[in-house]
Design a protein around this motif. Structure first.
Motif, PDB file in Angstrom:
ATOM      1  N   THR A   1       2.372  11.003   4.779  1.00  0.00           N
ATOM      2  CA  THR A   1       2.308   9.751   5.408  1.00  0.00           C
ATOM      3  C   THR A   1       3.128   8.346   4.615  1.00  0.00           C
ATOM      4  O   THR A   1       3.735   7.715   5.285  1.00  0.00           O
ATOM      5  N   PRO A   2       2.925   8.189   3.461  1.00  0.00           N
ATOM      6  CA  PRO A   2       3.637   7.279   2.871  1.00  0.00           C
ATOM      7  C   PRO A   2       5.138   7.346   2.927  1.00  0.00           C
ATOM      8  O   PRO A   2       5.705   6.159   2.799  1.00  0.00           O
TER       9      PRO A   2
ATOM     10  N   ALA B   1      -6.275   4.484   3.512  1.00  0.00           N
ATOM     11  CA  ALA B   1      -5.848   3.467   2.526  1.00  0.00           C
ATOM     12  C   ALA B   1      -5.124   4.012   1.482  1.00  0.00           C
ATOM     13  O   ALA B   1      -3.864   3.638   1.070  1.00  0.00           O
ATOM     14  N   SER B   2      -5.447   5.313   0.803  1.00  0.00           N
ATOM     15  CA  SER B   2      -4.997   5.957  -0.255  1.00  0.00           C
ATOM     16  C   SER B   2      -3.872   6.475   0.351  1.00  0.00           C
ATOM     17  O   SER B   2      -2.745   6.846  -0.642  1.00  0.00           O
ATOM     18  N   LEU B   3      -3.463   6.673   1.397  1.00  0.00           N
ATOM     19  CA  LEU B   3      -2.167   7.353   1.807  1.00  0.00           C
ATOM     20  C   LEU B   3      -1.118   6.270   2.399  1.00  0.00           C
ATOM     21  O   LEU B   3      -0.094   6.453   2.942  1.00  0.00           O
ATOM     22  N   GLY B   4      -1.463   5.096   2.046  1.00  0.00           N
ATOM     23  CA  GLY B   4      -0.618   3.925   2.176  1.00  0.00           C
ATOM     24  C   GLY B   4      -0.805   3.141   3.454  1.00  0.00           C
ATOM     25  O   GLY B   4       0.312   2.208   3.867  1.00  0.00           O
ATOM     26  N   ILE B   5      -1.772   3.446   4.067  1.00  0.00           N
ATOM     27  CA  ILE B   5      -2.075   2.415   5.384  1.00  0.00           C
ATOM     28  C   ILE B   5      -2.640   1.148   4.974  1.00  0.00           C
ATOM     29  O   ILE B   5      -3.662   1.171   4.494  1.00  0.00           O
TER      30      ILE B   5
ATOM     31  N   ARG C   1       0.689  -1.262   0.061  1.00  0.00           N
ATOM     32  CA  ARG C   1      -0.046  -0.034  -0.272  1.00  0.00           C
ATOM     33  C   ARG C   1       0.791   1.187   0.060  1.00  0.00           C
ATOM     34  O   ARG C   1       0.599   2.405  -0.634  1.00  0.00           O
ATOM     35  N   ARG C   2       1.952   1.157   0.635  1.00  0.00           N
ATOM     36  CA  ARG C   2       2.806   2.347   0.952  1.00  0.00           C
ATOM     37  C   ARG C   2       3.484   2.743  -0.412  1.00  0.00           C
ATOM     38  O   ARG C   2       3.678   3.751  -1.031  1.00  0.00           O
TER      39      ARG C   2
ATOM     40  N   GLN D   1       2.161  13.944  -1.658  1.00  0.00           N
ATOM     41  CA  GLN D   1       2.631  12.666  -1.905  1.00  0.00           C
ATOM     42  C   GLN D   1       3.514  12.481  -3.027  1.00  0.00           C
ATOM     43  O   GLN D   1       4.079  11.271  -3.169  1.00  0.00           O
TER      44      GLN D   1
ATOM     45  N   ARG E   1       0.941   7.719  13.445  1.00  0.00           N
ATOM     46  CA  ARG E   1       0.962   8.141  12.096  1.00  0.00           C
ATOM     47  C   ARG E   1      -0.253   7.408  11.197  1.00  0.00           C
ATOM     48  O   ARG E   1      -1.219   8.028  10.606  1.00  0.00           O
TER      49      ARG E   1
ATOM     50  N   ARG F   1      -2.990  15.575  16.632  1.00  0.00           N
ATOM     51  CA  ARG F   1      -2.038  14.897  16.180  1.00  0.00           C
ATOM     52  C   ARG F   1      -1.636  13.753  17.200  1.00  0.00           C
ATOM     53  O   ARG F   1      -1.270  14.078  18.368  1.00  0.00           O
TER      54      ARG F   1
ATOM     55  N   LEU G   1      -0.544  15.137   5.921  1.00  0.00           N
ATOM     56  CA  LEU G   1      -0.859  13.871   5.945  1.00  0.00           C
ATOM     57  C   LEU G   1      -0.469  13.266   4.605  1.00  0.00           C
ATOM     58  O   LEU G   1      -0.264  12.249   4.683  1.00  0.00           O
ATOM     59  N   GLY G   2      -0.229  13.947   3.691  1.00  0.00           N
ATOM     60  CA  GLY G   2       0.177  13.550   2.494  1.00  0.00           C
ATOM     61  C   GLY G   2       1.666  13.108   2.451  1.00  0.00           C
ATOM     62  O   GLY G   2       2.091  12.033   1.573  1.00  0.00           O
TER      63      GLY G   2
ATOM     64  N   PRO H   1       6.961   4.392  11.460  1.00  0.00           N
ATOM     65  CA  PRO H   1       6.424   4.835  12.878  1.00  0.00           C
ATOM     66  C   PRO H   1       7.720   5.475  13.570  1.00  0.00           C
ATOM     67  O   PRO H   1       7.412   6.367  14.592  1.00  0.00           O
TER      68      PRO H   1
ATOM     69  N   TRP I   1       3.155   3.642  18.196  1.00  0.00           N
ATOM     70  CA  TRP I   1       3.810   2.744  17.130  1.00  0.00           C
ATOM     71  C   TRP I   1       2.658   3.327  15.660  1.00  0.00           C
ATOM     72  O   TRP I   1       3.045   3.415  14.815  1.00  0.00           O
TER      73      TRP I   1
ATOM     74  N   LEU J   1       6.823   8.032   5.843  1.00  0.00           N
ATOM     75  CA  LEU J   1       6.960   8.271   7.031  1.00  0.00           C
ATOM     76  C   LEU J   1       6.982   6.842   7.892  1.00  0.00           C
ATOM     77  O   LEU J   1       5.752   6.483   7.943  1.00  0.00           O
TER      78      LEU J   1
ATOM     79  N   ALA K   1       0.981   4.134  -2.724  1.00  0.00           N
ATOM     80  CA  ALA K   1       0.652   5.723  -2.159  1.00  0.00           C
ATOM     81  C   ALA K   1       1.977   6.542  -2.578  1.00  0.00           C
ATOM     82  O   ALA K   1       1.486   7.794  -2.668  1.00  0.00           O
TER      83      ALA K   1
END
Lengths: 272, 342
Positions: free
Chosen positions: A102-103, B236-240, A71-72, A155, B223, B285, A99-100, A107, B220, A105, A75
């Protein structure tokens, strides 16, 4: 980088929503997807984004089924702006754009100044820098949609997917949003409602009807009077201006078998 | 977050949080029916931890170490765990009214714990916390299915939670009435209201790791939780990976709730109210919100425990009574705010 759908089908609640759709998105193009409500535009968009799995067929990114890529990884290459994504959180405009990142970064990876400058650039790009510290719920629909685009730009994707990005915006905001999207040096796939916008902005147009792809090509090839009558059930006049852009003028609603009830008054006239 | 918290700032904040927690624990040990000077508390801790050898009254030392301090530590863990569970569930379900108590997870955990303790369910293979964990998971699955059937909306989830709570509370009462001795029944009914009496160090050795592991797992996923701001599809579209995140976070919330319920019974409103307080103080956040919620929850529960021991002289109120007295009006406030915004 290529994105293509290979005979994808999808169904929900026993009903077939998409029936064997195949198309390839060309690098750098602005591909519009049009079709009446319920024709499968949104489903096709979420399959292309890899958010839903096709029932059969596959969506391929550089030749690999998108479901097999992480998924990452997806993205980082493809950003998706849904219809009307909303939140009740007290989040600022800037935080929404952040938030963009996120892919990119994990944890444990810290937020860096590079991330900050990417977010700054995305805000600048959509002309929202002056509202960066405003809370989400204080912004207008057009401003929110710009922030979604900025989030997608943060992103740093190669492909931008937009599902009816101009819904609920006034005409000025609709045009400026599509203009903004077209300015980006990106491959764009957008589900659009307004045929004139599709004609103005798209390099190619895909026409959906009842879950099938019924036409794909340049606007003036695809947007014919016969096809629009067939797919949308409205009569139109199509004019081409000197730049080769079609202008669609809507005449009357097709009688749809109830010839005796046909009303002669124009439904709407949009010369654009 | 990026601009307001440098790494130095973050270390400073962590130390400040630790200091606040220690002060709260200290207060918890010093305040009570017999007030004990703060210096005596410090000396007791020094005696017990480092054999410092301060000459102290054995009674004072006993009260502080065996009674009040263990209790304060359990209260802190419990408050932190419930606040974390609430914060995570609210973000994940995008529902400001979600918390383990309202969603019926606490009720399910109670049923699970009682099944093991009274019916001997699991034939000695299951401990009370494990039984509570199973109960909590079953309750969550049941409530989720109900909520999906009822249309997924904010109200649907809450109504499903109400139905689930009622069902599991009824099951618990049924089991207690049918199988427990009079003595057991009285103890259990008191425990069900949420009660820290009788908590000792062995309980703390279960509660502290549960809260710490919970905090670590939640952090953990901080984000990933941020990415849920605009819903599942957006995440999901942000890669989660939405499903994995869901499983991990619901699992850890159920675990924390179950451990705390098996030790102190089901305590309401902490998981609901504290995350909102934390959001107001530090923003949305999760990297900052989650530790803040844990700290505020811990301090809130220590104070609630002090109040429960001192409010009525000679009597100990169940701590659940205190949290509900504070929490119910806060719940009403949140409801009202939602109406105003909608």
């Amino acid at each position: 980088m290529t994105l293509s759908a290979d005979h994808v089908s999808w169904s929900a609640g026993g009903a077939d929503i998409l029936k064997g759709v195949s198309l390839t998105v060309e690098t750098g193009e602005f591909l519009g997807i049009i079709g009446p409500n319920g024709s499968g535009k949104t489903s096709l968009m979420s399959l292309l984004a890899g958010i839903r799995k096709p029932k059969s067929g596959a969506v391929l990114m550089d030749g690999t089924p998108i479901g097999e890529l992480g998924r990452r990884a997806v993205a980082q290459r493809l950003a998706f702006v849904e219809q009307q994504a909303e939140t009740g959180e007290r989040i600022t405009a800037r935080q929404a754009v952040e938030l963009g990142r996120t892919p990119y970064l994990g944890p444990l990876s810290p937020w860096t100044s590079q991330d900050d400058s990417i977010v700054d650039a995305a805000l600048e790009n959509v002309d929202m820098t002056h509202l960066a510290e405003r809370f989400w719920h204080t912004l207008s629909g057009g401003e929110r949609q710009r922030l979604h685009i900025a989030r997608a730009l943060a992103q740093q994707p190669k492909i931008l997917l937009l599902d009816e990005p101009t819904n609920h915006l006034d005409i000025g905001h609709q045009i400026s949003l599509l203009d903004l999207v077209q300015r980006q040096d990106l491959t764009v796939v957008a589900a659009l409602h307004d045929l004139n916008h599709a004609a103005m902005f798209c390099d190619r147009i895909a026409v959906m009807q009842g879950g099938c792809l019924v036409a794909l090509g340049q606007p003036r090839e695809v947007l014919t009077e016969a096809r629009i009558r067939d797919v949308f059930g409205v009569n139109v006049d199509i004019e081409q201006d000197s730049g080769g852009i079609c202008h669609i003028r809507f005449l009357t609603r097709r009688s749809q078998g109830r010839t005796n009830l046909a009303r002669p008054a124009p439904l709407s006239v949009m010369g654009a | 977050m990026s601009r307001t918290l440098t790494s130095i700032g973050r270390t400073g904040a962590a130390f400040a949080a630790l200091a606040i927690l220690l002060i709260a624990l200290w207060l918890g040990a010093a305040i009570g029916e017999t007030a004990i000077p703060f210096s005596t508390v410090a000396q007791t801790v020094a005696n017990r931890l480092w054999n410092a050898g301060y000459p102290l009254e054995p009674i004072d030392e006993g009260i502080i170490w065996s009674y009040r301090l263990s209790r304060a530590v359990v209260a802190a863990s419990c408050g932190a765990a419930l606040a974390l569970s609430g914060a995570v569930l609210q973000s994940l379900l995008r529902n400001p009214l979600a918390d383990p108590y309202i969603l019926g997870i606490s009720a399910g955990a109670s049923t699970g714990a009682v099944s093991v303790a009274i019916l001997g369910f699991g034939a000695g293979m299951l401990t009370m916390p494990l039984g509570a964990f199973l109960g909590a998971l079953i309750a969550f699955v049941l409530v989720s299915v109900l909520a999906v059937k009822a249309g997924r909306g904010t109200a649907a989830i809450i109504l499903a939670g109400v139905a689930g709570s009622q069902l599991f509370n009824a099951l618990t009462s049924f089991i207690v009435t049918k199988a427990a001795t009079a003595e057991q029944a009285r103890g259990i009914m008191f425990w069900l209201l949420g009660n820290l009496s009788g908590v000792r160090w062995p309980d703390a050795w279960l509660a502290v790791p549960a809260a710490l592991v919970g905090l670590a797992v939640c952090l953990w996923h901080a984000r990933a939780l941020d990415a849920f701001t605009f819903g599942q599809e957006s995440a999901a579209s942000l890669g989660i990976s939405v499903r994995r995140t869901y499983l991990a976070l619901v699992g850890v919330s159920a675990m924390m709730t179950a451990v705390m319920v098996s030790i102190v019974g089901s305590i309401g409103f902490v998981g609901l109210v504290i995350p909102h307080a934390a959001r107001m103080l530090v923003g949305v956040r999760h990297g900052v919100l989650l530790p803040a919620a844990a700290l505020i929850g811990a301090v809130f529960m220590i104070i609630a425990d002090i109040l429960s021991r001192t409010l009525i002289p000679g009597q100990v109120l169940p701590i659940g009574v205190i949290t509900a007295l504070v929490g119910a009006p806060a719940f009403a406030l949140i409801l009202g705010q939602r109406r105003a915004r909608a």
